[in-house]
Motif scaffolding. Structure first.
Motif, PDB file in Angstrom:
ATOM      1  N   UNK A  24       0.827  -1.216   0.000  1.00 34.17           N
ATOM      2  CA  UNK A  24       0.000   0.000   0.000  1.00 34.17           C
ATOM      3  C   UNK A  24       0.861   1.266   0.000  1.00 34.17           C
ATOM      4  N   UNK A  25       2.022   1.221  -0.630  1.00 35.11           N
ATOM      5  CA  UNK A  25       2.896   2.397  -0.660  1.00 35.11           C
ATOM      6  C   UNK A  25       3.890   2.373   0.480  1.00 35.11           C
ATOM      7  N   UNK A  26       3.624   3.136   1.521  1.00 41.28           N
ATOM      8  CA  UNK A  26       4.524   3.197   2.674  1.00 41.28           C
ATOM      9  C   UNK A  26       4.290   2.073   3.680  1.00 41.28           C
ATOM     10  N   UNK A  27       3.233   1.304   3.468  1.00 41.50           N
ATOM     11  CA  UNK A  27       2.857   0.242   4.397  1.00 41.50           C
ATOM     12  C   UNK A  27       2.493  -1.029   3.646  1.00 41.50           C
ATOM     13  N   UNK A  28       2.505  -2.138   4.371  1.00 38.20           N
ATOM     14  CA  UNK A  28       1.922  -3.389   3.909  1.00 38.20           C
ATOM     15  C   UNK A  28       0.691  -3.643   4.751  1.00 38.20           C
ATOM     16  N   UNK A  29      -0.382  -4.057   4.113  1.00 37.14           N
ATOM     17  CA  UNK A  29      -1.594  -4.462   4.803  1.00 37.14           C
ATOM     18  C   UNK A  29      -1.639  -5.984   4.732  1.00 37.14           C
ATOM     19  N   UNK A  30      -1.832  -6.644   5.856  1.00 32.76           N
ATOM     20  CA  UNK A  30      -1.792  -8.102   5.919  1.00 32.76           C
ATOM     21  C   UNK A  30      -3.127  -8.611   6.454  1.00 32.76           C
ATOM     22  N   UNK A  31      -3.781  -9.432   5.646  1.00 34.20           N
ATOM     23  CA  UNK A  31      -5.034 -10.068   6.051  1.00 34.20           C
ATOM     24  C   UNK A  31      -4.743 -11.539   6.327  1.00 34.20           C
ATOM     25  N   UNK A  32      -5.035 -11.986   7.544  1.00 34.48           N
ATOM     26  CA  UNK A  32      -4.856 -13.387   7.905  1.00 34.48           C
ATOM     27  C   UNK A  32      -6.227 -14.056   7.928  1.00 34.48           C
ATOM     28  N   UNK A  33      -6.344 -15.167   7.209  1.00 33.30           N
ATOM     29  CA  UNK A  33      -7.589 -15.939   7.169  1.00 33.30           C
ATOM     30  C   UNK A  33      -7.990 -16.403   8.555  1.00 33.30           C
ATOM     31  N   UNK A  34      -9.234 -16.787   8.699  1.00 34.82           N
ATOM     32  CA  UNK A  34      -9.681 -17.371   9.959  1.00 34.82           C
ATOM     33  C   UNK A  34      -8.910 -18.646  10.246  1.00 34.82           C
ATOM     34  N   UNK A  35      -8.356 -18.746  11.443  1.00 36.95           N
ATOM     35  CA  UNK A  35      -7.531 -19.879  11.831  1.00 36.95           C
ATOM     36  C   UNK A  35      -8.230 -20.639  12.958  1.00 36.95           C
ATOM     37  N   UNK A  36      -8.289 -21.961  12.811  1.00 37.77           N
ATOM     38  CA  UNK A  36      -8.875 -22.822  13.831  1.00 37.77           C
ATOM     39  C   UNK A  36      -7.793 -23.688  14.472  1.00 37.77           C
TER      40      UNK A  36
END
Length: 133
Positions: A24-36
């Protein structure tokens, strides 16, 4: 640019990516899936433990590994969504959650649900993190 994050040795059911890392330019956006919780070696659709505290620690350990693979940590988490099958377990889950999020204090949602994908799973957690380049 979007990068799939797949930690070595991570076991999953179905076709999905444990996390996405987005530039995202100056940042990284990290989405973690639902973990069981961990599945048994004999039956990948059944969890090993029936104990919510054991399951919660397993889930957070996996999330930590996924975040590390993306170059992040729990301190970078800005949002957490937690699903439980029994709201009466809230206090146990909340106490463990506080151990992992003591610095980041992410915005959060906790919801009771009827059932999880893995038989015997009592908790699922998904997180979003932001990481400065």
């Amino acid at each position: 640019m979007i990068e799939n994050i797949n930690p070595a040795g991570y076991k999953k059911i179905g076709v999905y990516t444990p996390a996405k890392k987005i530039d995202c330019g100056n940042y990284y956006l990290i989405y973690v899936s639902g973990i069981q919780a961990h599945a048994s070696k004999e039956n990948n659709s059944r969890v090993d433990s029936n104990d919510i505290e054991v399951q919660t620690h397993e889930v957070f350990a996996d999330i930590g590994d996924i975040l590390k693979s993306a170059g992040a940590s729990f301190d970078d988490v800005i949002k957490a969504v937690i699903y439980v099958t029994d709201m009466s377990e809230f206090e146990k889950v909340s106490k463990i959650r506080a151990e992992y999020f003591k610095n980041s204090m992410p915005v959060s949602t906790l919801v009771e649900v009827n059932r999880m994908v893995r038989d015997g799973a009592k908790i699922e957690i998904e997180v979003t993190a932001i990481l400065k380049k």
